[in-house]
Design a protein around this motif. Structure first.
Motif, PDB file in Angstrom:
ATOM      1  N   HIS A 111       0.858  -1.202   0.000  1.00  0.00           N
ATOM      2  CA  HIS A 111       0.000   0.000   0.000  1.00  0.00           C
ATOM      3  C   HIS A 111       0.890   1.246   0.000  1.00  0.00           C
ATOM      4  CE1 HIS A 111      -3.350  -2.683   1.175  1.00  0.00           C
ATOM      5  NE2 HIS A 111      -2.462  -3.228   1.998  1.00  0.00           N
ATOM      6  N   PRO A 112       1.502   1.570  -1.128  1.00  0.00           N
ATOM      7  CA  PRO A 112       2.467   2.677  -1.170  1.00  0.00           C
ATOM      8  C   PRO A 112       1.904   4.037  -0.756  1.00  0.00           C
ATOM      9  CG  PRO A 112       2.208   1.613  -3.341  1.00  0.00           C
ATOM     10  CD  PRO A 112       1.330   0.892  -2.398  1.00  0.00           C
ATOM     11  N   ALA A 113       0.596   4.213  -0.884  1.00  0.00           N
ATOM     12  CA  ALA A 113       0.004   5.513  -0.550  1.00  0.00           C
ATOM     13  C   ALA A 113      -0.244   5.676   0.947  1.00  0.00           C
ATOM     14  CB  ALA A 113      -1.309   5.700  -1.308  1.00  0.00           C
ATOM     15  N   THR A 114      -0.201   4.571   1.687  1.00  0.00           N
ATOM     16  CA  THR A 114      -0.458   4.637   3.130  1.00  0.00           C
ATOM     17  C   THR A 114       0.746   5.229   3.862  1.00  0.00           C
ATOM     18  OG1 THR A 114      -1.925   2.719   3.066  1.00  0.00           O
ATOM     19  CG2 THR A 114      -0.986   3.285   5.193  1.00  0.00           C
ATOM     20  N   LYS A 115       0.480   6.188   4.727  1.00  0.00           N
ATOM     21  CA  LYS A 115       1.536   6.831   5.515  1.00  0.00           C
ATOM     22  C   LYS A 115       1.624   6.171   6.884  1.00  0.00           C
ATOM     23  CE  LYS A 115       1.729   9.844   2.175  1.00  0.00           C
ATOM     24  NZ  LYS A 115       2.805   9.758   1.166  1.00  0.00           N
ATOM     25  N   VAL A 116       2.838   5.950   7.345  1.00  0.00           N
ATOM     26  CA  VAL A 116       3.037   5.306   8.649  1.00  0.00           C
ATOM     27  C   VAL A 116       3.741   6.257   9.607  1.00  0.00           C
ATOM     28  CG1 VAL A 116       4.077   3.381   9.894  1.00  0.00           C
ATOM     29  CG2 VAL A 116       3.188   3.027   7.582  1.00  0.00           C
ATOM     30  N   ILE A 117       3.162   6.389  10.791  1.00  0.00           N
ATOM     31  CA  ILE A 117       3.793   7.146  11.875  1.00  0.00           C
ATOM     32  C   ILE A 117       4.158   6.151  12.975  1.00  0.00           C
ATOM     33  CG2 ILE A 117       3.496   8.906  13.661  1.00  0.00           C
ATOM     34  CD1 ILE A 117       1.386  10.217  11.890  1.00  0.00           C
ATOM     35  N   VAL A 118       5.423   6.068  13.304  1.00  0.00           N
ATOM     36  CA  VAL A 118       5.850   5.209  14.413  1.00  0.00           C
ATOM     37  C   VAL A 118       5.455   5.894  15.716  1.00  0.00           C
ATOM     38  CG1 VAL A 118       7.833   4.294  15.661  1.00  0.00           C
ATOM     39  CG2 VAL A 118       7.761   4.161  13.165  1.00  0.00           C
ATOM     40  N   LEU A 119       4.795   5.132  16.589  1.00  0.00           N
ATOM     41  CA  LEU A 119       4.415   5.645  17.907  1.00  0.00           C
ATOM     42  C   LEU A 119       4.903   4.640  18.936  1.00  0.00           C
ATOM     43  CD1 LEU A 119       2.900   7.912  19.415  1.00  0.00           C
ATOM     44  CD2 LEU A 119       0.868   6.447  19.353  1.00  0.00           C
ATOM     45  N   THR A 120       5.959   4.979  19.640  1.00  0.00           N
ATOM     46  CA  THR A 120       6.639   3.997  20.495  1.00  0.00           C
ATOM     47  C   THR A 120       7.171   4.637  21.760  1.00  0.00           C
ATOM     48  OG1 THR A 120       8.448   2.360  20.515  1.00  0.00           O
ATOM     49  CG2 THR A 120       8.809   4.388  19.262  1.00  0.00           C
ATOM     50  N   THR A 121       7.606   3.803  22.683  1.00  0.00           N
ATOM     51  CA  THR A 121       8.255   4.311  23.895  1.00  0.00           C
ATOM     52  C   THR A 121       9.758   4.355  23.715  1.00  0.00           C
ATOM     53  OG1 THR A 121       8.298   2.064  24.780  1.00  0.00           O
ATOM     54  CG2 THR A 121       6.457   3.456  25.447  1.00  0.00           C
ATOM     55  N   TYR A 122      10.256   3.843  22.573  1.00  0.00           N
ATOM     56  CA  TYR A 122      11.697   3.716  22.369  1.00  0.00           C
ATOM     57  C   TYR A 122      12.238   4.822  21.466  1.00  0.00           C
ATOM     58  CZ  TYR A 122      10.601  -0.902  24.156  1.00  0.00           C
ATOM     59  OH  TYR A 122      10.140  -1.929  24.931  1.00  0.00           O
TER      60      TYR A 122
ATOM     61  N   LEU B  69      13.235   5.125  10.162  1.00  0.00           N
ATOM     62  CA  LEU B  69      13.354   6.209   9.173  1.00  0.00           C
ATOM     63  C   LEU B  69      13.860   5.666   7.840  1.00  0.00           C
ATOM     64  CD1 LEU B  69      14.773   9.163  11.315  1.00  0.00           C
ATOM     65  CD2 LEU B  69      12.420   8.702  10.660  1.00  0.00           C
ATOM     66  N   ALA B  70      14.664   4.613   7.881  1.00  0.00           N
ATOM     67  CA  ALA B  70      15.163   4.012   6.648  1.00  0.00           C
ATOM     68  C   ALA B  70      14.035   3.407   5.824  1.00  0.00           C
ATOM     69  CB  ALA B  70      16.200   2.944   6.961  1.00  0.00           C
ATOM     70  N   GLU B  71      12.917   3.091   6.478  1.00  0.00           N
ATOM     71  CA  GLU B  71      11.766   2.525   5.770  1.00  0.00           C
ATOM     72  C   GLU B  71      10.837   3.601   5.220  1.00  0.00           C
ATOM     73  OE1 GLU B  71      11.469  -0.540   4.942  1.00  0.00           O
ATOM     74  OE2 GLU B  71      13.245  -1.170   6.072  1.00  0.00           O
ATOM     75  N   GLY B  72      11.227   4.865   5.387  1.00  0.00           N
ATOM     76  CA  GLY B  72      10.439   5.945   4.799  1.00  0.00           C
ATOM     77  C   GLY B  72       9.172   6.300   5.549  1.00  0.00           C
ATOM     78  N   VAL B  73       9.205   6.194   6.882  1.00  0.00           N
ATOM     79  CA  VAL B  73       8.008   6.533   7.653  1.00  0.00           C
ATOM     80  C   VAL B  73       7.727   8.033   7.582  1.00  0.00           C
ATOM     81  CG1 VAL B  73       8.238   4.591   9.223  1.00  0.00           C
ATOM     82  CG2 VAL B  73       9.327   6.764   9.809  1.00  0.00           C
ATOM     83  N   ALA B  74       6.461   8.366   7.782  1.00  0.00           N
ATOM     84  CA  ALA B  74       6.054   9.774   7.723  1.00  0.00           C
ATOM     85  C   ALA B  74       6.280  10.479   9.050  1.00  0.00           C
ATOM     86  CB  ALA B  74       4.577   9.868   7.329  1.00  0.00           C
ATOM     87  N   GLY B  75       6.562   9.707  10.090  1.00  0.00           N
ATOM     88  CA  GLY B  75       6.785  10.340  11.379  1.00  0.00           C
ATOM     89  C   GLY B  75       7.287   9.360  12.419  1.00  0.00           C
ATOM     90  N   TYR B  76       7.849   9.889  13.499  1.00  0.00           N
ATOM     91  CA  TYR B  76       8.351   9.075  14.608  1.00  0.00           C
ATOM     92  C   TYR B  76       8.031   9.853  15.883  1.00  0.00           C
ATOM     93  CZ  TYR B  76      11.426   5.650  16.899  1.00  0.00           C
ATOM     94  OH  TYR B  76      11.930   4.631  17.678  1.00  0.00           O
TER      95      TYR B  76
END
Length: 208
Positions: free
Chosen positions: A77-88, A98-105
């Motif tokens: 799903h190339p159009a889907t944006k991913v934001i990492v939401l983590t405690t780390y 970030l190497a996977e091209g996420v839209a946010g961290y």
């Protein structure tokens, strides 16, 4: 302005966290939670049926971790944006995501309003980083811009000749722990992760 609400999927292996995040978006006219998954595999399955615009993705989960899920999600799903939401916020976690091209961290202590803003920004094609993560990246960038010290280059020269840690330590009259520390600093400054890559990078920069 978007014609339809942002379709959001939440991915986290803790039920309390999933429910809490879903509650944060309840009642918003421009964001709708269309799915909540407990791990990466479930996220991929739900993405096929719900087609989310944005995914809030935890990193450390059973079955399929966040980075693996992000990679497969982007492929399917190339159009889907991913934001990492983590405690780390460790360097390794940040760089892999970030190497996977996420839209946010973002970190899980991000305030509700900032989380809303992040989802809207990602849906619009923007990128969001928590202040702590931005600081990590800037520190890493500044560190990588520095050249290894003369002692670190001595270690790298011996490594380039095929010496192991014990041989380097014996030659330079230092401990193996010190050798490992020097190598760790060299890797950070050259922006690499292996001895071979460090030697190549140093040669390319005219340091060896």
């Amino acid at each position: 302005m978007r014609e339809h609400p942002v379709r959001l999927m939440i991915v986290d292996d803790h039920p309390v966290v999933r429910d809490g995040l879903r509650g944060m978006f309840d009642g918003l006219p421009d964001i709708t939670v269309v799915a909540a998954a407990a791990d990466g595999r479930e996220a991929l399955a739900l993405a096929r049926s719900t087609e989310p615009d944005v995914v809030l993705m935890d990193l450390r989960m059973p079955n399929l971790d966040g980075v693996g899920a992000i990679r497969r999600l982007h492929a399917a799903h190339p159009a889907t944006k991913v934001i990492v939401l983590t405690t780390y916020d460790t360097d390794g976690d940040v760089s892999r995501a970030l190497a996977e091209g996420v839209a946010g961290y973002l970190l899980k202590d991000t305030p509700r309003e900032e989380l809303h803003r992040a989802v809207r920004t990602a849906a619009a094609g923007g990128r969001v980083l928590s202040p702590a993560i931005a600081g990590h990246l800037m520190a890493g960038k500044n560190q990588r811009q520095k050249d290894p010290s003369p002692r670190e280059l001595e270690v790298l020269r011996l490594i380039a000749k095929g010496a192991g840690n014990k041989e380097v330590a014996r030659t330079l009259l230092i401990s193996e722990t010190t050798v490992k520390t020097h190598l760790k600093h060299v890797f950070a400054k050259l922006g690499v992760e292996t001895r071979a890559a460090a030697v190549v990078a140093a040669i390319e920069r005219g340091l060896l």
